[in-house]
Scaffold this motif. Structure first.
Motif, short mmCIF file in Angstrom:
data_model
loop_
_atom_site.label_atom_id
_atom_site.label_comp_id
_atom_site.label_asym_id
_atom_site.label_seq_id
_atom_site.Cartn_x
_atom_site.Cartn_y
_atom_site.Cartn_z
N LEU A 59 -13.06 -6.35 18.06
CA LEU A 59 -12.99 -7.80 18.24
C LEU A 59 -13.04 -8.49 16.90
O LEU A 59 -13.75 -8.07 15.99
N GLU A 60 -12.27 -9.56 16.80
CA GLU A 60 -12.19 -10.33 15.56
C GLU A 60 -12.01 -11.79 15.93
O GLU A 60 -11.36 -12.12 16.93
N ALA A 61 -12.57 -12.68 15.13
CA ALA A 61 -12.45 -14.12 15.38
C ALA A 61 -11.88 -14.81 14.15
O ALA A 61 -12.11 -14.39 13.02
N THR A 62 -11.15 -15.89 14.39
CA THR A 62 -10.55 -16.64 13.30
C THR A 62 -10.26 -18.07 13.74
O THR A 62 -10.15 -18.34 14.94
N GLY A 63 -10.14 -18.94 12.77
CA GLY A 63 -9.69 -20.30 13.04
C GLY A 63 -8.24 -20.49 12.67
O GLY A 63 -7.68 -21.58 12.82
N ASP A 64 -7.59 -19.42 12.20
CA ASP A 64 -6.21 -19.47 11.73
C ASP A 64 -5.26 -19.10 12.87
O ASP A 64 -5.15 -17.93 13.24
N GLU A 65 -4.56 -20.09 13.40
CA GLU A 65 -3.66 -19.85 14.53
C GLU A 65 -2.50 -18.94 14.18
O GLU A 65 -1.96 -18.25 15.05
N SER A 66 -2.11 -18.89 12.92
CA SER A 66 -0.97 -18.06 12.53
C SER A 66 -1.25 -16.58 12.71
O SER A 66 -0.33 -15.77 12.79
N ARG A 67 -2.53 -16.22 12.84
CA ARG A 67 -2.89 -14.81 13.05
C ARG A 67 -2.42 -14.31 14.42
O ARG A 67 -2.37 -13.10 14.66
N ALA A 68 -2.07 -15.22 15.31
CA ALA A 68 -1.66 -14.83 16.66
C ALA A 68 -0.23 -14.30 16.71
O ALA A 68 0.18 -13.73 17.72
N ILE A 69 0.53 -14.50 15.64
CA ILE A 69 1.92 -14.06 15.62
C ILE A 69 2.01 -12.55 15.82
O ILE A 69 1.30 -11.78 15.18
N GLY A 70 2.87 -12.15 16.75
CA GLY A 70 3.10 -10.73 16.99
C GLY A 70 2.20 -10.07 18.00
O GLY A 70 2.30 -8.87 18.22
N CYS A 71 1.32 -10.84 18.64
CA CYS A 71 0.43 -10.25 19.65
C CYS A 71 1.21 -9.85 20.89
O CYS A 71 2.25 -10.43 21.22
N ALA A 72 0.68 -8.87 21.63
CA ALA A 72 1.34 -8.39 22.84
C ALA A 72 1.12 -9.32 24.02
O ALA A 72 1.85 -9.25 25.02
N GLY A 73 0.12 -10.16 23.93
CA GLY A 73 -0.18 -11.10 25.01
C GLY A 73 -1.11 -12.18 24.53
O GLY A 73 -1.83 -12.01 23.53
N TYR A 74 -1.09 -13.32 25.23
CA TYR A 74 -1.92 -14.47 24.87
C TYR A 74 -2.70 -14.93 26.09
O TYR A 74 -2.17 -14.96 27.21
#
Length: 281
Positions: A59-74
Motif C-alpha cells: 500500500l502506498e499513499a500520495t497527493g499526486d494524481e498523476s501517479r494514477a496513470i497506467g493503473c489496471a483499475g480505479y
C-alpha cells in the motif's frame, strides 16, 4: 500483480483499501487524496496489519494524481474531510477528467450517491459506458442477503439475490429470481416472512462505509479476474428494461475492460410493473 488506484482516503476508501489488501489479489494499492499525510497514515496502518492478517499487498499513499496513470483499475471513493464526502458533482467530474478519462481501465464508483457522476462521466467526459461501474448496489444486495439469511436461518452466502433499478427510491428486488441454497427463495420462505423482509429492505439505504468499501473491493477484483459470478452493479443502461442512457442496477458479468454482459432476470407481473414504474419506462 496489478495496481489499483483508490481516489479518496475517507471512510469508504479506507475500507476498500483494507478489503483489497486482505484478499491479497492485488499487488499494489495506491491511495490518492489531497490530504496526503492522513492517507499515508491510513495506508501504513493497513500495511502493518498484513503481518497479522497474512497478506502481502503493498500500500502506498500520495497527493499526486498523476501517479494514477497506467493503473489496471480505479476506485472513486470519498475524501478525507469532515463527514468523508463522496466524490460527486462538478468536482467529481473534473477529477474524473484529470485522472481516468485518458485511460482504458475500468472505473468503480464506491459511494452511495454517485449515480449522477456515473452518468456525467459517460455523457460529458465521454468515457465508454461499459467502463463505468457502481458498486453500491452490490453492497445493498449483500445487506438484503443478510436479512434473508436471518429469516431463513441459513448462511448469507447461500442466498442469491439481485437489485434492479436505482436506489434509494426506484429499485426492485426480483424475489421470483432469488434463491437460497439453489432452491427458489419463494419455496423456502413463507409469504409472511417475505413481506417482513420487504418491509426491512426499504430501510437499508444507504449502506455503511464498510459495506460500500467491501463491495467496491469485490467488484474491482471481479473486474481484474474476469469473474464468472454476476454482480448487481450500477451501469449506464443500453436497452435493458427498455431504458437507455440512464443509470440503473442490473446483474452483470465483469471483465478487465468493464461490463462484459448484463443479465435481465425473469420477472413476474408484479415485479415488472414495479420496475417499469421505478424506471419510468
Amino acid at each position: 500483480m496489478a495496481t489499483v488506484a483508490i481516489v479518496g482516503a475517507g471512510d469508504i476508501g479506507g475500507a476498500c483499501a483494507q478489503a483489497l489488501a486482505a484478499h491479497d489479489r492485488v499487488g499494489h494499492i495506491l491511495v490518492i487524496d489531497a490530504a496526503a499525510n492522513a492517507a499515508a497514515g491510513k495506508a501504513l496502518d493497513i500495511q502493518q496489519s498484513g503481518a497479522i492478517s497474512g497478506f502481502h499487498a503493498r500500500l502506498e499513499a500520495t497527493g499526486d494524481e498523476s501517479r494514477a496513470i497506467g493503473c489496471a483499475g480505479y476506485v472513486i471513493a470519498d475524501r478525507v474531510a469532515t463527514g468523508s464526502p463522496e466524490w460527486q458533482g462538478e468536482d467529481g467530474l473534473a477529477m474524473i477528467k484529470r485522472i481516468v478519462a485518458s485511460s482504458d481501465a475500468p472505473v468503480v464508483f464506491a459511494g452511495a450517491w454517485q449515480g449522477d457522476l456515473i452518468r456525467a462521466s459517460s455523457q460529458e467526459a465521454r468515457i465508454a459506458a461499459r467502463r463505468l461501474i457502481g458498486a453500491s448496489t452490490e453492497a445493498l444486495a449483500s445487506a438484503v442477503a443478510a436479512i434473508v439469511a436471518m429469516e431463513a436461518r441459513c448462511a448469507p452466502n447461500e442466498v442469491s439475490v439481485a437489485i434492479l433499478g436505482t436506489p434509494p427510491d426506484s429499485f426492485v428486488v426480483p424475489w421470483s429470481d432469488a434463491s437460497i441454497g439453489g432452491y427458489a427463495l419463494e419455496r423456502v420462505v413463507s409469504q409472511v416472512q417475505l413481506r417482513r423482509i420487504e418491509a426491512r429492505v426499504s430501510r437499508l439505504w444507504p449502506p455503511g462505509p464498510y459495506a460500500l468499501g467491501a463491495a467496491a473491493a469485490c467488484v474491482t477484483e471481479a473486474l481484474l479476474q474476469s469473474s464468472r459470478r454476476s454482480y448487481s452493479v450500477l451501469t449506464v443502461l443500453d436497452g435493458e428494461f427498455g431504458v437507455r442512457d440512464r443509470v440503473g442496477a442490473v446483474p452483470a458479468l465483469l471483465a478487465s475492460h468493464g461490463v462484459a454482459h448484463t443479465r435481465v432476470p425473469s420477472l413476474n407481473t408484479r415485479e415488472r410493473v414495479q420496475l417499469e414504474t421505478a424506471l419510468g419506462a
